[in-house]
Design a protein around this motif. Structure first.
Motif, PDB file in Angstrom:
ATOM      1  N   GLN A   1       8.797  24.311  67.073  1.00 23.20           N
ATOM      2  CA  GLN A   1       8.832  24.491  68.528  1.00 23.20           C
ATOM      3  C   GLN A   1       8.103  23.384  69.288  1.00 23.20           C
ATOM      4  OE1 GLN A   1      10.644  26.675  70.245  1.00 23.20           O
ATOM      5  NE2 GLN A   1      11.487  27.245  68.243  1.00 23.20           N
ATOM      6  N   LYS A   2       7.637  22.368  68.571  1.00 26.09           N
ATOM      7  CA  LYS A   2       6.861  21.298  69.190  1.00 26.09           C
ATOM      8  C   LYS A   2       7.651  20.599  70.302  1.00 26.09           C
ATOM      9  CE  LYS A   2       3.997  17.462  67.858  1.00 26.09           C
ATOM     10  NZ  LYS A   2       4.059  16.221  67.128  1.00 26.09           N
ATOM     11  N   GLN A   3       8.898  20.311  70.002  1.00 24.64           N
ATOM     12  CA  GLN A   3       9.720  19.584  70.981  1.00 24.64           C
ATOM     13  C   GLN A   3       9.919  20.420  72.260  1.00 24.64           C
ATOM     14  OE1 GLN A   3      13.806  18.782  69.894  1.00 24.64           O
ATOM     15  NE2 GLN A   3      13.676  16.679  70.664  1.00 24.64           N
ATOM     16  N   HIS A   4      10.093  21.735  72.090  1.00 24.31           N
ATOM     17  CA  HIS A   4      10.248  22.597  73.270  1.00 24.31           C
ATOM     18  C   HIS A   4       8.968  22.641  74.105  1.00 24.31           C
ATOM     19  CE1 HIS A   4      13.774  25.042  71.377  1.00 24.31           C
ATOM     20  NE2 HIS A   4      14.152  23.869  71.829  1.00 24.31           N
ATOM     21  N   LEU A   5       7.830  22.552  73.434  1.00 22.49           N
ATOM     22  CA  LEU A   5       6.570  22.562  74.194  1.00 22.49           C
ATOM     23  C   LEU A   5       6.371  21.256  74.957  1.00 22.49           C
ATOM     24  CD1 LEU A   5       4.030  24.481  71.976  1.00 22.49           C
ATOM     25  CD2 LEU A   5       5.238  25.221  74.005  1.00 22.49           C
ATOM     26  N   GLU A   6       6.853  20.158  74.369  1.00 23.60           N
ATOM     27  CA  GLU A   6       6.790  18.895  75.111  1.00 23.60           C
ATOM     28  C   GLU A   6       7.666  18.980  76.363  1.00 23.60           C
ATOM     29  OE1 GLU A   6       7.700  16.121  71.973  1.00 23.60           O
ATOM     30  OE2 GLU A   6       5.668  16.368  71.180  1.00 23.60           O
TER      31      GLU A   6
ATOM     32  N   ILE B   1      -0.556  23.968  67.117  1.00 23.84           N
ATOM     33  CA  ILE B   1       0.295  23.846  65.928  1.00 23.84           C
ATOM     34  C   ILE B   1      -0.574  23.228  64.855  1.00 23.84           C
ATOM     35  CG2 ILE B   1       2.395  22.793  64.945  1.00 23.84           C
ATOM     36  CD1 ILE B   1       3.418  22.415  67.796  1.00 23.84           C
ATOM     37  N   GLY B   2      -0.371  23.608  63.614  1.00 23.61           N
ATOM     38  CA  GLY B   2      -1.124  22.898  62.583  1.00 23.61           C
ATOM     39  C   GLY B   2      -1.480  23.768  61.410  1.00 23.61           C
ATOM     40  N   GLY B   3      -2.262  23.221  60.513  1.00 23.93           N
ATOM     41  CA  GLY B   3      -2.590  23.911  59.283  1.00 23.93           C
ATOM     42  C   GLY B   3      -1.498  23.682  58.253  1.00 23.93           C
ATOM     43  N   PRO B   4      -1.727  24.184  57.049  1.00 23.05           N
ATOM     44  CA  PRO B   4      -0.799  23.903  55.945  1.00 23.05           C
ATOM     45  C   PRO B   4       0.533  24.638  56.065  1.00 23.05           C
ATOM     46  CG  PRO B   4      -2.521  25.422  55.244  1.00 23.05           C
ATOM     47  CD  PRO B   4      -2.878  24.987  56.631  1.00 23.05           C
ATOM     48  N   ALA B   5       0.620  25.623  56.981  1.00 22.62           N
ATOM     49  CA  ALA B   5       1.823  26.465  57.014  1.00 22.62           C
ATOM     50  C   ALA B   5       2.558  26.369  58.349  1.00 22.62           C
ATOM     51  CB  ALA B   5       1.434  27.914  56.727  1.00 22.62           C
ATOM     52  N   ALA B   6       2.411  25.242  59.056  1.00 21.32           N
ATOM     53  CA  ALA B   6       3.042  25.105  60.373  1.00 21.32           C
ATOM     54  C   ALA B   6       4.561  24.998  60.264  1.00 21.32           C
ATOM     55  CB  ALA B   6       2.490  23.888  61.101  1.00 21.32           C
ATOM     56  N   ARG B   7       5.028  24.616  59.086  1.00 17.63           N
ATOM     57  CA  ARG B   7       6.477  24.521  58.891  1.00 17.63           C
ATOM     58  C   ARG B   7       6.815  24.944  57.462  1.00 17.63           C
ATOM     59  NH1 ARG B   7      10.654  22.241  61.451  1.00 17.63           N
ATOM     60  NH2 ARG B   7      12.414  21.513  60.217  1.00 17.63           N
ATOM     61  N   ILE B   8       7.093  26.230  57.295  1.00 17.87           N
ATOM     62  CA  ILE B   8       7.475  26.756  55.982  1.00 17.87           C
ATOM     63  C   ILE B   8       8.982  26.531  55.802  1.00 17.87           C
ATOM     64  CG2 ILE B   8       7.618  28.843  54.565  1.00 17.87           C
ATOM     65  CD1 ILE B   8       4.758  27.968  55.028  1.00 17.87           C
ATOM     66  N   MET B   9       9.348  26.007  54.649  1.00 19.77           N
ATOM     67  CA  MET B   9      10.745  25.680  54.416  1.00 19.77           C
ATOM     68  C   MET B   9      11.463  26.815  53.677  1.00 19.77           C
ATOM     69  SD  MET B   9      10.374  22.911  55.944  1.00 19.77           S
ATOM     70  CE  MET B   9      11.947  22.061  55.852  1.00 19.77           C
ATOM     71  N   SER B  10      12.793  26.773  53.742  1.00 19.99           N
ATOM     72  CA  SER B  10      13.621  27.734  53.011  1.00 19.99           C
ATOM     73  C   SER B  10      13.307  27.653  51.515  1.00 19.99           C
ATOM     74  CB  SER B  10      15.095  27.393  53.260  1.00 19.99           C
ATOM     75  OG  SER B  10      15.895  27.878  52.204  1.00 19.99           O
ATOM     76  N   LEU B  11      13.319  28.801  50.841  1.00 18.16           N
ATOM     77  CA  LEU B  11      13.065  28.798  49.395  1.00 18.16           C
ATOM     78  C   LEU B  11      14.259  28.248  48.614  1.00 18.16           C
ATOM     79  CD1 LEU B  11      11.347  32.297  48.932  1.00 18.16           C
ATOM     80  CD2 LEU B  11      10.249  30.067  49.237  1.00 18.16           C
TER      81      LEU B  11
END
Ligand code: ATP
Ligand code: MG
Length: 351
Positions: A148-153, A197-207
């Motif tokens: 959602q970073k781009q939407h916040l910008e 936004i941040g930390g190790p889990a800011a973008r969890i990918m599909s398994l």
């Protein structure tokens, strides 16, 4: 005092990405901030207008908020459509934002797919409604996942353009505030929101595919761990998660170009509240046949209590509905205050 706003769409089962990337942060931010957490049902219409059970989905996300530890008395929890000012401000922002800004959004490109002309106009304007959600409460901080970073910008751009376009009127009405944006001090009605936004889990990918984010709307249930999955399902999904045959590296740079391995390490780190480097200190050199069961145990340990609390709360529909109604009333009072000023700034006649 910071004011926090964030939202989750009632588009399906909540997953580990939503929990680690967003909801866990919502809970943590309650200590030092006033928070408004919203089930954004109007947003869920952008991808699909007709839902089987929109009401129950909305209640279920609400139950997940409460089960995770959000306090609806100290803070505000409600569903977006109850407060019509969201739609009103989104309309104004549709006229502030430029079409080109919307076409550049990667979420629009991903969700619209190849047949872009056939996507709903709402899907294109999604970020405008999101900016309205946030700025209606003049929120200063928005915890979200990396996607959602781009939407916040864009939200910042909309606030800035509104503040500039109406700077004289804002000054004449005396409703501007001084704020610090980077090095600059600017004056405006709407704050320039900070993403959290941040930390190790800011973008969890599909398994199943390390190049796609974990999503509620992914057709494959094996691609995600749902908050409500039972222990066996969680273990099975982690066991079946795509990986490469190499053991885990001992250093972070050994995860480069190994997106699936990096994702599982990130999930472990997010759940254990440690860094990825610390996970590798413990599991570096180990095979996935060792790491995956450890990850599954950790996931079950952290998620099972939330799932059972969620089920308990969902069973008390009257309570959930009362939370949303009360939250809606309190949100509406703030939102109408903002809209009165916005209508004055623009010059719309009102009572
Ligand atoms: P949909 O596929 O319907 O868009 P979603 O899984 O993206 O569903 P949203 O309701 O759009 O869920 O997003 C809710 C919050 O969860 C947002 O803050 C978003 O950034 C965060 N989020 C979503 N997916 C992930 C993910 N894979 N990793 C980390 N955070 C995520
Ligand atoms: Mg999403």
């Amino acid at each position: 005092k910071p004011l926090v706003f964030s939202g989750v769409q009632p588009t399906g089962n909540l997953h580990l990405g939503n929990y680690l990337g967003a909801i866990k942060k919502f809970v943590a931010l309650q200590e030092q901030s006033d928070c408004i957490y919203c089930v954004v049902d109007l947003h869920s219409l952008t991808a699909q207008l007709v839902h089987q059970d929109l009401g129950d989905q909305t209640r279920s996300i609400t139950a997940a908020f409460l089960a995770s530890g959000i306090d609806p008395k100290k803070h505000i929890v409600f569903n977006q459509s109850r407060v019509m000012q969201h739609a009103e401000l989104a309309w104004i922002f549709n006229c502030v934002a430029r079409i080109g800004w919307m076409y550049r959004m990667t979420q629009f490109k991903d969700k619209a797919g190849k047949d872009r002309e056939n996507a709903s106009l709402g899907l294109l304007a999604y970020p405008s409604l999101m900016a309205a959600d946030i700025l209606l409460y003049r929120a200063t901080h928005v915890p979200v996942g990396e996607d959602q970073k781009q939407h916040l910008e864009l939200t910042r751009d909309i606030a800035q353009k509104f503040n500039n376009d109406f700077s004289e009127k804002i000054a004449a009405l005396g409703v501007g505030v001084e704020m610090q944006v980077g090095e600059e001090t600017v004056n405006g009605y709407f704050p320039i929101t900070e993403p959290v936004i941040g930390g190790p889990a800011a973008r969890i990918m599909s398994l199943r595919d390390g190049s796609k984010k974990m999503s509620k709307s992914d057709p494959s249930d094996l691609s995600r761990i749902n908050l409500t999955d039972d222990a066996d399902t969680i273990s099975k999904k982690i066991r079946k998660a795509k990986t490469d045959p190499e053991p885990l590296p001992s250093e972070l740079d050994g995860l480069e170009s190994r997106p699936e391995a990096e994702n599982l390490v990130g999930i472990y780190a997010g759940l254990a509240e440690i860094s990825k480097a610390d996970v590798l200190k413990e599991y570096g050199g180990q095979q996935f046949s060792v790491f995956k069961p450890a990850l599954a145990d950790l996931a079950v340990e952290k998620l099972a209590p939330i799932a059972s609390e969620m089920r308990r709360i969902e069973g008390d529909r009257a309570y959930v509905d009362a939370v949303l109604k009360d939250g809606g009333e309190r949100a509406r009072a703030i939102a109408e205050g903002t809209m009165k000023t916005v209508r004055d700034i623009i010059g719309l006649l009102q009572d």
